[in-house]
Scaffold this motif. Structure first.
Motif, PDB file in Angstrom:
ATOM      1  N   ASP A 122       0.666  -1.178  -0.148  1.00 43.62           N
ATOM      2  CA  ASP A 122      -0.218   0.121   0.131  1.00 43.62           C
ATOM      3  C   ASP A 122       0.626   1.364  -0.018  1.00 43.62           C
ATOM      4  O   ASP A 122       0.326   2.580  -0.302  1.00 43.62           O
ATOM      5  CB  ASP A 122      -0.801   0.008   1.120  1.00 43.62           C
ATOM      6  CG  ASP A 122      -2.084  -0.969   1.082  1.00 43.62           C
ATOM      7  OD1 ASP A 122      -2.150  -1.426  -0.027  1.00 43.62           O
ATOM      8  OD2 ASP A 122      -2.760  -1.398   2.179  1.00 43.62           O
ATOM      9  N   GLU A 123       2.079   1.204   0.395  1.00 46.30           N
ATOM     10  CA  GLU A 123       3.024   2.253   0.273  1.00 46.30           C
ATOM     11  C   GLU A 123       3.580   2.659  -1.190  1.00 46.30           C
ATOM     12  O   GLU A 123       4.276   3.631  -1.402  1.00 46.30           O
ATOM     13  CB  GLU A 123       4.062   2.041   1.120  1.00 46.30           C
ATOM     14  CG  GLU A 123       3.827   1.917   2.683  1.00 46.30           C
ATOM     15  CD  GLU A 123       4.843   1.816   3.521  1.00 46.30           C
ATOM     16  OE1 GLU A 123       6.032   2.589   3.697  1.00 46.30           O
ATOM     17  OE2 GLU A 123       5.113   0.620   4.077  1.00 46.30           O
ATOM     18  N   SER A 159       2.768   3.280  -5.288  1.00 45.16           N
ATOM     19  CA  SER A 159       1.509   3.735  -6.097  1.00 45.16           C
ATOM     20  C   SER A 159       1.047   2.537  -6.786  1.00 45.16           C
ATOM     21  O   SER A 159       1.767   1.823  -7.228  1.00 45.16           O
ATOM     22  CB  SER A 159       1.917   4.874  -6.826  1.00 45.16           C
ATOM     23  OG  SER A 159       2.898   4.436  -7.849  1.00 45.16           O
ATOM     24  N   VAL A 160      -0.125   2.800  -7.268  1.00 46.25           N
ATOM     25  CA  VAL A 160      -0.913   1.810  -7.863  1.00 46.25           C
ATOM     26  C   VAL A 160      -0.171   1.544  -9.450  1.00 46.25           C
ATOM     27  O   VAL A 160       0.335   0.826  -9.982  1.00 46.25           O
ATOM     28  CB  VAL A 160      -2.386   2.257  -8.564  1.00 46.25           C
ATOM     29  CG1 VAL A 160      -2.836   1.503  -9.436  1.00 46.25           C
ATOM     30  CG2 VAL A 160      -3.009   1.974  -7.041  1.00 46.25           C
ATOM     31  N   ILE A 164      -8.867   1.753  -4.020  1.00 47.15           N
ATOM     32  CA  ILE A 164      -7.571   2.500  -3.724  1.00 47.15           C
ATOM     33  C   ILE A 164      -7.705   3.952  -4.026  1.00 47.15           C
ATOM     34  O   ILE A 164      -7.797   4.112  -5.308  1.00 47.15           O
ATOM     35  CB  ILE A 164      -6.426   1.787  -4.347  1.00 47.15           C
ATOM     36  CG1 ILE A 164      -6.432   0.198  -3.854  1.00 47.15           C
ATOM     37  CG2 ILE A 164      -5.312   2.518  -3.896  1.00 47.15           C
ATOM     38  CD1 ILE A 164      -5.339  -0.514  -4.493  1.00 47.15           C
ATOM     39  N   ASP A 212      -5.921   6.076  -5.287  1.00 43.66           N
ATOM     40  CA  ASP A 212      -4.531   6.561  -5.916  1.00 43.66           C
ATOM     41  C   ASP A 212      -4.773   7.108  -7.238  1.00 43.66           C
ATOM     42  O   ASP A 212      -5.129   6.034  -8.058  1.00 43.66           O
ATOM     43  CB  ASP A 212      -3.776   5.406  -5.523  1.00 43.66           C
ATOM     44  CG  ASP A 212      -2.340   5.633  -6.076  1.00 43.66           C
ATOM     45  OD1 ASP A 212      -2.279   6.688  -6.866  1.00 43.66           O
ATOM     46  OD2 ASP A 212      -1.424   4.986  -5.705  1.00 43.66           O
ATOM     47  N   GLN A 213      -4.788   8.173  -7.505  1.00 47.28           N
ATOM     48  CA  GLN A 213      -4.961   8.460  -9.140  1.00 47.28           C
ATOM     49  C   GLN A 213      -3.794   8.246 -10.050  1.00 47.28           C
ATOM     50  O   GLN A 213      -3.858   8.725 -11.217  1.00 47.28           O
ATOM     51  CB  GLN A 213      -5.536   9.946  -8.962  1.00 47.28           C
ATOM     52  CG  GLN A 213      -6.836  10.183  -8.245  1.00 47.28           C
ATOM     53  CD  GLN A 213      -7.179  11.318  -7.835  1.00 47.28           C
ATOM     54  OE1 GLN A 213      -6.422  12.420  -8.156  1.00 47.28           O
ATOM     55  NE2 GLN A 213      -8.438  11.824  -7.546  1.00 47.28           N
ATOM     56  N   SER A 214      -2.799   7.620  -9.753  1.00 50.39           N
ATOM     57  CA  SER A 214      -1.714   7.429 -10.481  1.00 50.39           C
ATOM     58  C   SER A 214      -2.114   6.462 -11.493  1.00 50.39           C
ATOM     59  O   SER A 214      -1.646   6.277 -12.370  1.00 50.39           O
ATOM     60  CB  SER A 214      -0.405   6.865  -9.805  1.00 50.39           C
ATOM     61  OG  SER A 214      -0.748   5.675  -9.232  1.00 50.39           O
ATOM     62  N   CYS A 272      -4.028  15.469 -11.973  1.00 44.83           N
ATOM     63  CA  CYS A 272      -4.225  14.368 -11.736  1.00 44.83           C
ATOM     64  C   CYS A 272      -5.619  14.161 -10.889  1.00 44.83           C
ATOM     65  O   CYS A 272      -5.970  13.013 -10.675  1.00 44.83           O
ATOM     66  CB  CYS A 272      -3.032  13.716 -10.595  1.00 44.83           C
ATOM     67  SG  CYS A 272      -1.618  13.195 -11.522  1.00 44.83           S
ATOM     68  N   ARG A 308       5.154   8.036  -7.404  1.00 44.54           N
ATOM     69  CA  ARG A 308       5.167   7.899  -5.923  1.00 44.54           C
ATOM     70  C   ARG A 308       3.683   8.261  -5.272  1.00 44.54           C
ATOM     71  O   ARG A 308       3.202   9.070  -5.853  1.00 44.54           O
ATOM     72  CB  ARG A 308       6.379   8.607  -5.298  1.00 44.54           C
ATOM     73  CG  ARG A 308       7.617   8.065  -5.570  1.00 44.54           C
ATOM     74  CD  ARG A 308       8.863   8.969  -5.022  1.00 44.54           C
ATOM     75  NE  ARG A 308       8.573  10.266  -5.699  1.00 44.54           N
ATOM     76  CZ  ARG A 308       9.250  11.335  -5.296  1.00 44.54           C
ATOM     77  NH1 ARG A 308      10.003  11.471  -4.405  1.00 44.54           N
ATOM     78  NH2 ARG A 308       9.127  12.483  -5.791  1.00 44.54           N
ATOM     79  N   VAL A 309       3.660   7.547  -4.339  1.00 48.87           N
ATOM     80  CA  VAL A 309       2.258   8.084  -3.527  1.00 48.87           C
ATOM     81  C   VAL A 309       2.508   9.254  -2.667  1.00 48.87           C
ATOM     82  O   VAL A 309       3.644   9.511  -1.929  1.00 48.87           O
ATOM     83  CB  VAL A 309       1.920   6.697  -2.352  1.00 48.87           C
ATOM     84  CG1 VAL A 309       0.896   7.391  -1.852  1.00 48.87           C
ATOM     85  CG2 VAL A 309       1.554   5.526  -3.372  1.00 48.87           C
ATOM     86  N   ARG A 341      -2.531  12.025   1.391  1.00 49.53           N
ATOM     87  CA  ARG A 341      -3.697  12.999   1.127  1.00 49.53           C
ATOM     88  C   ARG A 341      -3.482  14.241   1.735  1.00 49.53           C
ATOM     89  O   ARG A 341      -3.923  15.521   1.269  1.00 49.53           O
ATOM     90  CB  ARG A 341      -4.823  12.246   1.722  1.00 49.53           C
ATOM     91  CG  ARG A 341      -6.004  12.850   1.341  1.00 49.53           C
ATOM     92  CD  ARG A 341      -7.327  12.347   1.767  1.00 49.53           C
ATOM     93  NE  ARG A 341      -7.677  11.175   0.783  1.00 49.53           N
ATOM     94  CZ  ARG A 341      -8.763  10.293   0.842  1.00 49.53           C
ATOM     95  NH1 ARG A 341      -9.647  10.624   1.696  1.00 49.53           N
ATOM     96  NH2 ARG A 341      -8.652   9.345  -0.087  1.00 49.53           N
TER      97      ARG A 341
END
Length: 348
Positions: free
Chosen positions: A217-218, A220-221, A273, A275-277, A310, A334-335, A338
């Motif tokens: 989870d650390e 990025s998608v 998730i 995560d907008q990557s 993004c 990378r993440v 928020r």
């Protein structure tokens, strides 16, 4: 969960949460194929249970770092399943290694799943990551690798192994805590721990992730998808199904849906998730990686313009991409926490 008894060669049904077992990671032979559940079941029926206690030809004191080019299981009298010429040598040797290490049971994907049952196949695919994670040890059998070489050499058979190019072996490398690598003649080459730096170089996966020092989870998608972008699967649907465990997602498997499987995976990732990557390739944002990193010398925080782009949600469905190959260049994404995004955008 259906395990294989390493002493009797018979199947054993059990709960994976309470079972102690080894597990095999390997690539399927594209020419000869692999021994299936039905084929092995047929062999089991030809031999009585009470004759199937093959002795070890030698003993091995080390529980997880061992190997031998010699046959470990020897013939017994009367004939047993281990003497069956139709019995897969790979399965026989995997059972021998596991049994020599003190494991009564082993799970092997090629023969422990009844692929004639669509419900069992779907359940197994959705559970596979958890099964590898719960195994006491994973034996990674690299059939095309020669043990007597410098594994780190740029042209070594280890670096070029087919095992590193297959979609399913990605989760089989990441999920288990203990992975022992074997060459084509079943000689030990090292473990995930001892080979972590080399594995990071070959696969592009952070050694912290490989050694469970860093949570998935650390990452990025987009970076996780980049790990699989250069890998291939025989069935196009498996491009998505092989990644379910990497994102902790469960979804029905529908062979025949083709590239729709990867779209469904992306939609499930969107739901689970934040995560907008995931949208970086579809929105053409991968080219922003260099200026973002260059302009963000302060704590590695992306430029606000990049973050605002993004945040585009209204076109997210159009921003999904049809294939994993679109994520080949997304390994450096990378993440961003928020609270950091909210601070940069001036939100309370």
């Amino acid at each position: 969960m259906r395990l294989l008894d390493t002493e009797t060669g018979q199947f054993f049904e059990t709960n994976p949460k309470v079972a102690t077992y080894a597990i095999l990671s390997h690539t399927w032979d594209p020419l000869k194929g692999e021994q299936t559940y039905n084929e092995l079941k047929g062999s089991q029926g030809r031999y009585p249970m009470d004759t199937q206690q093959p002795p070890l030809s030698q003993s091995f004191p080390s529980p997880t770092i061992l190997g031998s080019s010699d046959s470990i299981l020897t013939s017994s009298s009367p004939p047993s399943i281990w003497d069956d010429p139709n019995f897969s040598p790979k399965i026989r040797d995997a059972c021998a290694i596991a049994r020599a290490n003190g494991f009564r049971y082993i799970w092997i994907d090629s023969c422990c799943i009844d692929k004639g049952s669509s419900s069992e196949l779907s359940e197994s695919i959705n559970s596979m990551h958890a099964w590898y994670a719960a195994a006491k040890v994973c034996y990674a059998f690299l059939a095309d690798v020669v043990a007597e070489e410098d594994l780190a050499y740029p042209l070594s058979t280890f670096r070029k192994s087919r095992w590193f190019t297959r979609g399913w072996t990605l989760q089989e490398l990441i999920a288990p805590w203990d992975v022992v690598f074997f060459s084509g003649d079943w000689r030990v080459m090292g473990s995930k721990d001892t080979l972590a730096d080399l594995l990071e170089t070959v696969t592009g996966i952070d050694r912290g992730v490989l050694l469970h020092q860093k949570s998935l989870d650390e990452v990025s998608v987009a970076a996780r998808l980049s790990w699989a972008a250069k890998r291939v699967t025989t069935r196009v649907e498996d491009e998505a199904y092989s990644l379910l465990g990497i994102f902790d997602i469960n979804m029905p498997t529908l062979y025949g849906e083709g590239i729709r499987a990867f779209r469904r995976l992306q939609e499930e990732i969107m739901r689970r998730i934040p995560d907008q990557s995931l949208f970086a390739p579809g929105l053409g944002l991968l080219g922003c990686a260099t200026p973002v990193n260059t302009a963000a010398q302060n704590d590695g925080i992306p430029h606000p313009a990049f973050i605002r782009r993004c945040q585009l949600q209204e076109s997210s469905r159009q921003s999904l991409v049809p294939s994993l190959t679109n994520f080949r260049d997304s390994g450096s994404i990378r993440v961003v926490p928020r609270h950091t995004v909210r601070r940069i955008l001036g939100l309370s």
